[in-house]
Scaffold this active site. Structure first.
Site, mmCIF file in Angstrom:
data_model
loop_
_atom_site.group_PDB
_atom_site.id
_atom_site.type_symbol
_atom_site.label_atom_id
_atom_site.label_comp_id
_atom_site.label_asym_id
_atom_site.label_seq_id
_atom_site.Cartn_x
_atom_site.Cartn_y
_atom_site.Cartn_z
ATOM 1 N N ARG A 173 0.813 -1.211 0.000
ATOM 2 C CA ARG A 173 0.000 0.000 0.000
ATOM 3 C C ARG A 173 0.853 1.271 0.000
ATOM 4 N NH1 ARG A 173 -2.116 -3.744 -1.332
ATOM 5 N NH2 ARG A 173 -4.023 -4.704 -0.546
ATOM 6 N N SER A 222 -11.541 -0.704 2.026
ATOM 7 C CA SER A 222 -10.925 -1.144 3.284
ATOM 8 C C SER A 222 -10.436 0.056 4.082
ATOM 9 C CB SER A 222 -9.764 -2.094 3.004
ATOM 10 O OG SER A 222 -10.223 -3.280 2.387
ATOM 11 N N GLU A 292 -5.849 2.744 6.129
ATOM 12 C CA GLU A 292 -5.570 2.536 4.708
ATOM 13 C C GLU A 292 -6.260 3.622 3.887
ATOM 14 O OE1 GLU A 292 -6.459 -0.891 1.385
ATOM 15 O OE2 GLU A 292 -5.605 -1.508 3.290
#
Length: 300
Positions: A173, A222, A292
């Site tokens: 990420r 998410s 996130e």
């Protein structure tokens, strides 16, 4: 929104708007206005803007805004949104796809499938655009952008760069774009495959998403990263947060790592609820969840 220090906006061939509402662009449908919203006509227009923009002017890039909370006070400086007309092209090659930054991930997966190219099916499970996927090394269903990236073209104030996965330092990420670097297009590797198998994999991903995620709600994907060896949703569930509410914001009962705008939520509601979840997980499991979803802008 009125910025403390008004920022000048260079002339563009594309569209420029002062005080534009940003909430309609985000999947959560929340957030304040942009001081300036700019939509460059093409890469040349974008490069001219970056070269002319005062280095002190804040610069924010919006993709599909599927994994983003814009705070209620909005965004100072210049907010860039790359339009599909200049940045959404998709070209199919024998062993890959070249896609513009504004092309939707799912659309790229569909083009690959129609051409009998395998390896990009996972993109059908990622809500967002190719530019955003590159900027955070997005992943789903066992694959990430780093696994398929040949190169990305990145516009900077000094010109256009072409970088590979190593040059972007892609990690979980994370991508290290150059200062004020903006992805304009990318080449993704694929390989010839059986059309039936590709279609079956995409159908499997679609069914899995619809069965386990609130795909038709006002959500942002998410919320928290998975800690090493753990699943964020399971930690949140064990901490008793399933269905937890704050104002118009709620933890999804279908998938606890999703926040929802049930109607009338503010960005502050969503962010505060996320912080409540983090605090409960830390108290229950001793694990500090990391966001996130990106949270940007000025509080109300």
């Amino acid at each position: 929104m009125r910025a403390a220090t008004p920022h000048r906006m260079p002339v563009l061939r594309g569209r420029v708007e002062a005080g534009a509402s940003l909430a309609p662009f985000t999947w959560f449908r929340v957030g304040g206005p942009a001081e300036w919203l700019a939509r460059p006509a093409d890469t040349e227009d974008l490069l001219s803007l970056l070269a002319a923009l005062d280095p002190e002017t804040p610069l924010t890039v919006l993709g599909a805004a599927s994994n983003l909370i814009i705070r209620d006070g909005g965004l100072p400086g210049v907010t860039l949104r790359l339009p599909a007309r200049g940045f959404g092209g998709i070209a199919v090659e024998a062993d890959g796809i070249v896609a513009g930054a504004a092309a939707l991930d799912a659309t790229v997966a569909e083009h690959a499938a129609a051409a009998g190219l395998a390896g990009l099916e996972f993109l059908s499970g990622i809500p967002g655009s190719i530019g955003g996927a590159l900027a955070m090394n997005a992943g789903a269903y066992g694959r990430e952008i780093v696994d398929v990236l040949d190169w990305a073209e990145v516009a900077t104030p000094d010109g256009l760069l072409r970088l590979d996965a190593a040059g972007l330092q892609l990690a979980y990420r994370h991508a290290a774009l150059p200062p004020r670097g903006i992805v304009t297009r990318a080449r993704l590797r694929a390989a010839p495959g059986e059309a039936a198998a590709i279609a079956a994999r995409m159908a499997e991903i679609k069914a899995s998403r619809e069965a386990t995620q609130p795909v038709r709600a006002r959500t942002g994907g998410s919320t928290f990263r998975n800690p090493p060896g753990q699943k964020a949703w399971a930690l949140i569930d064990a901490a008793g947060c399933r269905g937890l509410r704050l104002g118009g914001a709620q933890v999804s009962e279908k998938h606890t790592n999703f926040l929802l705008n049930t109607g009338g939520a503010t960005a502050a509601d969503l962010e505060s609820l996320g912080e409540q979840v983090r605090a409960r997980v830390l108290e229950h499991a001793g694990i500090d969840l990391h966001w996130e979803i990106k949270r940007i802008g000025v509080p109300a």
